[in-house]
Design a protein around this motif. Structure first.
Motif, PDB file in Angstrom:
ATOM      1  N   ASN A 158      34.037  31.513  42.901  1.00 15.21           N
ATOM      2  CA  ASN A 158      35.009  31.250  43.975  1.00 15.21           C
ATOM      3  C   ASN A 158      36.423  31.635  43.548  1.00 15.21           C
ATOM      4  OD1 ASN A 158      33.094  30.294  45.776  1.00 15.21           O
ATOM      5  ND2 ASN A 158      33.434  28.152  45.276  1.00 15.21           N
ATOM      6  N   LEU A 159      36.736  31.431  42.287  1.00 14.48           N
ATOM      7  CA  LEU A 159      38.046  31.831  41.771  1.00 14.48           C
ATOM      8  C   LEU A 159      38.182  33.351  41.748  1.00 14.48           C
ATOM      9  CD1 LEU A 159      38.346  29.321  38.792  1.00 14.48           C
ATOM     10  CD2 LEU A 159      39.732  29.304  40.867  1.00 14.48           C
ATOM     11  N   ILE A 160      37.122  34.026  41.338  1.00 15.14           N
ATOM     12  CA  ILE A 160      37.167  35.485  41.246  1.00 15.14           C
ATOM     13  C   ILE A 160      37.211  36.128  42.627  1.00 15.14           C
ATOM     14  CG2 ILE A 160      35.865  37.532  40.510  1.00 15.14           C
ATOM     15  CD1 ILE A 160      34.779  35.762  38.175  1.00 15.14           C
ATOM     16  N   SER A 161      36.467  35.554  43.575  1.00 18.08           N
ATOM     17  CA  SER A 161      36.408  36.144  44.916  1.00 18.08           C
ATOM     18  C   SER A 161      37.559  35.706  45.810  1.00 18.08           C
ATOM     19  CB  SER A 161      35.070  35.802  45.587  1.00 18.08           C
ATOM     20  OG  SER A 161      34.892  34.404  45.692  1.00 18.08           O
ATOM     21  N   GLY A 162      38.343  34.719  45.371  1.00 13.96           N
ATOM     22  CA  GLY A 162      39.534  34.333  46.111  1.00 13.96           C
ATOM     23  C   GLY A 162      39.388  33.115  46.996  1.00 13.96           C
ATOM     24  N   LEU A 163      38.221  32.493  47.017  1.00 18.14           N
ATOM     25  CA  LEU A 163      38.042  31.291  47.835  1.00 18.14           C
ATOM     26  C   LEU A 163      38.797  30.101  47.258  1.00 18.14           C
ATOM     27  CD1 LEU A 163      34.251  31.555  48.759  1.00 18.14           C
ATOM     28  CD2 LEU A 163      36.214  32.017  50.225  1.00 18.14           C
ATOM     29  N   LEU A 164      39.036  30.138  45.952  1.00 16.11           N
ATOM     30  CA  LEU A 164      39.855  29.128  45.290  1.00 16.11           C
ATOM     31  C   LEU A 164      40.955  29.823  44.492  1.00 16.11           C
ATOM     32  CD1 LEU A 164      37.151  26.696  43.790  1.00 16.11           C
ATOM     33  CD2 LEU A 164      38.637  26.229  45.751  1.00 16.11           C
ATOM     34  N   ARG A 165      42.069  29.129  44.312  1.00 11.45           N
ATOM     35  CA  ARG A 165      43.143  29.635  43.464  1.00 11.45           C
ATOM     36  C   ARG A 165      43.099  28.916  42.118  1.00 11.45           C
ATOM     37  NH1 ARG A 165      46.974  32.676  46.342  1.00 11.45           N
ATOM     38  NH2 ARG A 165      45.790  33.687  48.011  1.00 11.45           N
ATOM     39  N   PRO A 166      43.247  29.626  41.023  1.00 14.24           N
ATOM     40  CA  PRO A 166      43.190  28.968  39.714  1.00 14.24           C
ATOM     41  C   PRO A 166      44.420  28.128  39.445  1.00 14.24           C
ATOM     42  CG  PRO A 166      43.752  31.289  39.454  1.00 14.24           C
ATOM     43  CD  PRO A 166      43.430  31.087  40.911  1.00 14.24           C
ATOM     44  N   ASP A 167      44.249  27.078  38.639  1.00 16.10           N
ATOM     45  CA  ASP A 167      45.374  26.276  38.184  1.00 16.10           C
ATOM     46  C   ASP A 167      46.134  26.999  37.077  1.00 16.10           C
ATOM     47  OD1 ASP A 167      44.636  24.195  39.915  1.00 16.10           O
ATOM     48  OD2 ASP A 167      43.258  23.365  38.429  1.00 16.10           O
ATOM     49  N   ALA A 168      45.431  27.841  36.355  1.00  9.19           N
ATOM     50  CA  ALA A 168      46.048  28.609  35.275  1.00  9.19           C
ATOM     51  C   ALA A 168      45.153  29.808  34.982  1.00  9.19           C
ATOM     52  CB  ALA A 168      46.218  27.747  34.022  1.00  9.19           C
ATOM     53  N   GLY A 169      45.703  30.786  34.265  1.00 10.33           N
ATOM     54  CA  GLY A 169      44.915  31.936  33.860  1.00 10.33           C
ATOM     55  C   GLY A 169      45.171  33.172  34.703  1.00 10.33           C
ATOM     56  N   ARG A 170      44.444  34.220  34.379  1.00  5.90           N
ATOM     57  CA  ARG A 170      44.660  35.539  34.984  1.00  5.90           C
ATOM     58  C   ARG A 170      43.321  36.184  35.284  1.00  5.90           C
ATOM     59  NH1 ARG A 170      46.607  40.749  32.306  1.00  5.90           N
ATOM     60  NH2 ARG A 170      47.823  41.855  33.896  1.00  5.90           N
ATOM     61  N   ILE A 171      43.259  36.885  36.426  1.00  4.29           N
ATOM     62  CA  ILE A 171      42.049  37.613  36.832  1.00  4.29           C
ATOM     63  C   ILE A 171      42.438  39.062  37.082  1.00  4.29           C
ATOM     64  CG2 ILE A 171      40.164  37.782  38.504  1.00  4.29           C
ATOM     65  CD1 ILE A 171      40.752  34.793  39.189  1.00  4.29           C
ATOM     66  N   VAL A 172      41.836  39.969  36.320  1.00  3.53           N
ATOM     67  CA  VAL A 172      42.121  41.397  36.465  1.00  3.53           C
ATOM     68  C   VAL A 172      40.845  42.109  36.875  1.00  3.53           C
ATOM     69  CG1 VAL A 172      42.852  43.503  35.272  1.00  3.53           C
ATOM     70  CG2 VAL A 172      43.986  41.324  34.773  1.00  3.53           C
ATOM     71  N   PHE A 173      40.923  42.864  37.974  1.00  2.96           N
ATOM     72  CA  PHE A 173      39.766  43.604  38.480  1.00  2.96           C
ATOM     73  C   PHE A 173      40.105  45.083  38.585  1.00  2.96           C
ATOM     74  CE2 PHE A 173      37.422  45.434  42.112  1.00  2.96           C
ATOM     75  CZ  PHE A 173      36.143  45.354  41.575  1.00  2.96           C
ATOM     76  N   ASP A 174      39.347  45.893  37.885  1.00  3.52           N
ATOM     77  CA  ASP A 174      39.529  47.348  37.911  1.00  3.52           C
ATOM     78  C   ASP A 174      40.980  47.729  37.630  1.00  3.52           C
ATOM     79  OD1 ASP A 174      38.510  49.898  38.059  1.00  3.52           O
ATOM     80  OD2 ASP A 174      38.669  50.049  40.241  1.00  3.52           O
ATOM     81  N   GLY A 175      41.578  47.038  36.666  1.00  2.90           N
ATOM     82  CA  GLY A 175      42.942  47.326  36.250  1.00  2.90           C
ATOM     83  C   GLY A 175      44.027  46.702  37.094  1.00  2.90           C
ATOM     84  N   VAL A 176      43.654  45.940  38.141  1.00  2.00           N
ATOM     85  CA  VAL A 176      44.626  45.329  39.047  1.00  2.00           C
ATOM     86  C   VAL A 176      44.591  43.815  38.879  1.00  2.00           C
ATOM     87  CG1 VAL A 176      45.285  44.989  41.461  1.00  2.00           C
ATOM     88  CG2 VAL A 176      44.385  47.206  40.718  1.00  2.00           C
ATOM     89  N   ASP A 177      45.759  43.201  38.738  1.00  2.00           N
ATOM     90  CA  ASP A 177      45.849  41.743  38.669  1.00  2.00           C
ATOM     91  C   ASP A 177      45.648  41.184  40.080  1.00  2.00           C
ATOM     92  OD1 ASP A 177      46.605  39.047  38.497  1.00  2.00           O
ATOM     93  OD2 ASP A 177      48.079  39.452  36.933  1.00  2.00           O
ATOM     94  N   VAL A 178      44.516  40.510  40.289  1.00  2.00           N
ATOM     95  CA  VAL A 178      44.178  39.976  41.618  1.00  2.00           C
ATOM     96  C   VAL A 178      44.295  38.459  41.666  1.00  2.00           C
ATOM     97  CG1 VAL A 178      42.644  41.922  42.123  1.00  2.00           C
ATOM     98  CG2 VAL A 178      41.685  39.835  41.107  1.00  2.00           C
TER      99      VAL A 178
END
Length: 250
Positions: free
Chosen positions: A47-67
């Motif tokens: 859910n965090l990776i797909s955007g249904l939830l927002r993380p409290d901390a941390g970073r998600i990078v997909f195909d070189g883009v910070d999402v």
């Protein structure tokens, strides 16, 4: 370079550490099995990776883009799609119309769906092609609510595939179907992933499915990564067998 990488991603619900500083990597072209007991944090992580939830901390990078802070629709445009454990279909629409609606949504045409549905031949042709790839062409004119459970599962995956993702999350693709239906469903899904240049993450409780079809397996426990390795490595991992499975995996 990984297709997807999370760095110290965290999501807490009060005192529950659902995802606790997780570093998670998905490599291009692989079929990754994500396992763990109920409450391990698998669905929250997805859910965090797909955007249904927002993380409290941390970073998600997909195909070189910070999402990390992108919306669900922005992440779909980047190439992240998912199917759901509880199938999300429009039961009063045909299988073909469900597929066409997904394609219209991908193209941003949903506001004019009624006007476009009957005359957008390119979309209808693509929708039928998607159904054919999943062996559902004979069910195209059937209402989604009238499909057998295995067919509904396939249609749900087909709709996610129609979004043309680079990364496809499959949430319990064989849950609720008979034992004899599981292998045919996974054979179709795996073949499409392999030939379509798609990377897939399969969240599953059925260990036979996970160990048969995965290139790599990540095991979660209490919001953290317990183990990460090939099926053989996970099969021999005592922490996994005692914590998640209870006995050695045959």
């Amino acid at each position: 370079m990984p297709l997807l990488q999370t760095t110290k991603v965290r999501k807490w619900f009060g005192a529950t550490h659902a995802v606790d500083d997780v570093d998670f990597v998905v490599n291009p072209g692989e079929l990754l099995g994500l396992i763990g007991s109920n409450g391990a944090g698998k669905t929250t992580l997805v859910n965090l990776i797909s955007g249904l939830l927002r993380p409290d901390a941390g970073r998600i990078v997909f195909d070189g883009v910070d999402v990390t802070h992108q919306s669900v629709h922005e992440r779909i445009r980047e190439g992240i799609a998912r199917s759901f454990q509880l199938v999300n279909l429009f039961d009063q629409m045909t299988a073909l119309d469900n597929a066409a609606l997904t394609i219209f949504a991908r193209q941003g045409k949903t506001r004019r769906l009624a006007a476009l549905a009957d005359r957008d031949r390119a979309v209808l042709d693509e929708a039928m092609e998607v159904l054919q790839r999943f062996g559902l062409e004979s069910k195209a004119r059937m209402l989604a609510g009238g499909l057998a459970q295995g067919e509904r599962k396939l249609l749900d995956v087909a709709l996610a595939y129609a979004l043309r993702p680079k990364l496809l999350f499959l949430d319990e693709p064989t849950s609720g179907v008979s034992t004899r239906e599981k292998a045919p469903i996974m054979d179709i899904v795996t073949a499409i992933v392999r030939t379509g240049g798609i990377t897939a993450v399969v969240i599953e409780h059925d260990m036979d499915v996970v160990f048969t079809y995965s290139d790599r397996i990540v095991a979660m426990h209490e919001g953290t990564i317990l183990a990460d390795g090939t099926p053989d490595e996970i099969r021999r991992n005592e922490r996994v067998t005692t914590t998640l499975i209870g006995t050695a995996v045959e």
